[in-house]
Design a protein around this motif. Structure first.
Motif, PDB file in Angstrom:
ATOM      1  N   LEU A   1       1.607  -5.213   3.807  1.00 56.13           N
ATOM      2  CA  LEU A   1       2.981  -5.520   4.188  1.00 56.13           C
ATOM      3  C   LEU A   1       3.428  -6.771   3.439  1.00 56.13           C
ATOM      4  O   LEU A   1       2.731  -7.790   3.452  1.00 56.13           O
ATOM      5  N   LEU A   2       4.575  -6.699   2.798  1.00 54.79           N
ATOM      6  CA  LEU A   2       5.173  -7.861   2.153  1.00 54.79           C
ATOM      7  C   LEU A   2       6.223  -8.457   3.072  1.00 54.79           C
ATOM      8  O   LEU A   2       7.126  -7.753   3.537  1.00 54.79           O
ATOM      9  N   LEU A   3       6.111  -9.747   3.346  1.00 56.44           N
ATOM     10  CA  LEU A   3       7.094 -10.477   4.147  1.00 56.44           C
ATOM     11  C   LEU A   3       7.805 -11.436   3.197  1.00 56.44           C
ATOM     12  O   LEU A   3       7.198 -12.400   2.705  1.00 56.44           O
TER      13      LEU A   3
ATOM     14  N   ARG B   1       2.466  -3.829  -5.976  1.00 57.34           N
ATOM     15  CA  ARG B   1       1.668  -2.611  -6.033  1.00 57.34           C
ATOM     16  C   ARG B   1       1.033  -2.306  -4.677  1.00 57.34           C
ATOM     17  O   ARG B   1       0.603  -3.197  -3.956  1.00 57.34           O
ATOM     18  N   MET B   2       0.998  -1.005  -4.316  1.00 58.12           N
ATOM     19  CA  MET B   2       0.336  -0.488  -3.100  1.00 58.12           C
ATOM     20  C   MET B   2       0.915  -1.070  -1.810  1.00 58.12           C
ATOM     21  O   MET B   2       0.207  -1.316  -0.836  1.00 58.12           O
ATOM     22  N   VAL B   3       2.215  -1.294  -1.799  1.00 63.40           N
ATOM     23  CA  VAL B   3       2.887  -1.816  -0.598  1.00 63.40           C
ATOM     24  C   VAL B   3       3.255  -0.667   0.337  1.00 63.40           C
ATOM     25  O   VAL B   3       3.826   0.333  -0.099  1.00 63.40           O
ATOM     26  N   GLU B   4       2.925  -0.817   1.603  1.00 61.96           N
ATOM     27  CA  GLU B   4       3.326   0.174   2.616  1.00 61.96           C
ATOM     28  C   GLU B   4       4.695  -0.173   3.200  1.00 61.96           C
ATOM     29  O   GLU B   4       5.511   0.711   3.440  1.00 61.96           O
ATOM     30  N   VAL B   5       4.921  -1.477   3.425  1.00 60.95           N
ATOM     31  CA  VAL B   5       6.168  -1.912   4.064  1.00 60.95           C
ATOM     32  C   VAL B   5       6.634  -3.218   3.430  1.00 60.95           C
ATOM     33  O   VAL B   5       5.837  -4.139   3.228  1.00 60.95           O
TER      34      VAL B   5
END
Length: 325
Positions: free
Chosen positions: A11-13, A84-88
């Protein structure tokens, strides 16, 4: 059975420095109170958190510092590494920002790189610090902000899910419950078995919470409830998360833990107990005078019976969790 790697979710915030990213992360995942967040400093570059959720799932939360020097690096030398490979992607907008056009431009650039490296990612937008906006204008501010973002990002094909949030009320729990629930692959199975349990126990409502964060995972309501759904507070689940999380913090300060809570009111009784090693359940029972089954009024269901029903169902729900790891 899914392999271990499939249960790691990135998850990227992201958002401007000072928008409140680290504060909300600390409240949801580190048991901070809103007052405690005042001692948090600015995030430098990317701060990684590996958070266990529902026991078998690991949330790899990347809290990305929002200073412009870091943002420039995210879009250049770190682009592949970050996106890369971010779900959210969770993007936080500060409603009091003086640089809204720049914030929107940065958000759109995030979507551009997300499209390149993680085209299947989900995108959530948190319009944050809504407590600073007058109550009668909050809906307008939120809706106008989301309209601008959807217009600016329409060429990238992402559906934006937006929430108006504040660290000072239950809105943060509603947003983050939706975010983490979007990552749980077996939500339908949880829902079905909760419905079966509600029917067996004659409950008015059931709510399933994740043990550590107390975020709402799932809930069901009886169609035979004497209280119409539109008469119930639509924010009741998030308010309960907020209240119980605060209560857990108080227990921790006293070096104790709560295991079971029973609350009794005029219109219902509520029981909160451990369901599995990773979840709590709340069972809401109707008052005795309105509790019906097969056309007749039953006697009051003793609280011990409710707790016994919960404990009898533990093996059942633990099996569901194990089957979907």
């Amino acid at each position: 059975m899914a392999g271990p790697s499939s249960q790691r979710k990135k998850l990227l915030l992201m958002g401007r420095s000072g928008s409140g990213k680290s504060s909300m992360r600390s409240i949801i995942f580190s048991n901070y109170s809103a007052f405690d967040t005042r001692r948090l400093g600015a995030t430098i570059d990317v701060e990684h958190s590996h958070l266990r959720f529902l026991g078998h799932m690991t949330l790899n939360l990347w809290d990305c510092g929002g200073q412009e020097v870091f943002i420039d690096n995210y879009f250049s030398t770190q682009r592949d590494h970050i996106f890369r490979m971010v779900e959210v992607l969770i993007y936080v907008f500060d409603v009091e920002s003086k640089k809204v056009p720049k914030d929107i431009e940065t958000f759109v650039r995030c979507l551009k790189h997300l499209r390149e490296f993680s085209p299947g990612a989900k995108v959530f937008v948190l319009v944050h610090k809504m407590d600073l906006i007058q109550v009668d204008t909050r809906d307008h501010v939120f809706n106008s902000t989301m309209a601008r973002l959807r217009e600016a990002s329409k060429n990238y094909g992402y559906e934006l899910t937006g929430f108006a949030t504040s660290i000072w009320d239950e809105s943060l729990y509603r947003a983050w419950s939706s975010i983490v629930c979007s990552l749980i692959p077996n939500m339908g199975v949880f829902q079905k078995h909760l419905q079966d349990f509600a029917s067996i126990s004659e409950a008015q409502e059931l709510v399933l919470f994740e043990r550590t964060t107390f975020l709402v995972i799932s809930h069901v309501s009886s169609p035979d409830s004497s209280v119409p759904q539109d008469a119930l507070d639509p924010k009741r689940f998030e308010k309960i998360s907020n209240i119980i999380k605060t209560y857990k913090q108080s227990c921790s300060k006293m070096r104790s833990q709560f295991q079971t809570i029973s609350l009794h009111g005029h219109s219902c009784s509520a029981y909160i107990d451990t369901l599995t090693p990773n979840t709590f359940i709340m069972v809401v029972m109707p008052p005795a005078s309105k509790h019906r089954r097969d056309g007749y009024v039953s006697g009051d269901i003793d609280g011990n019976t409710v707790i016994a029903n919960i404990r009898a169902s533990r093996a059942w729900f633990e099996k569901i969790e194990l089957e979907h790891e």
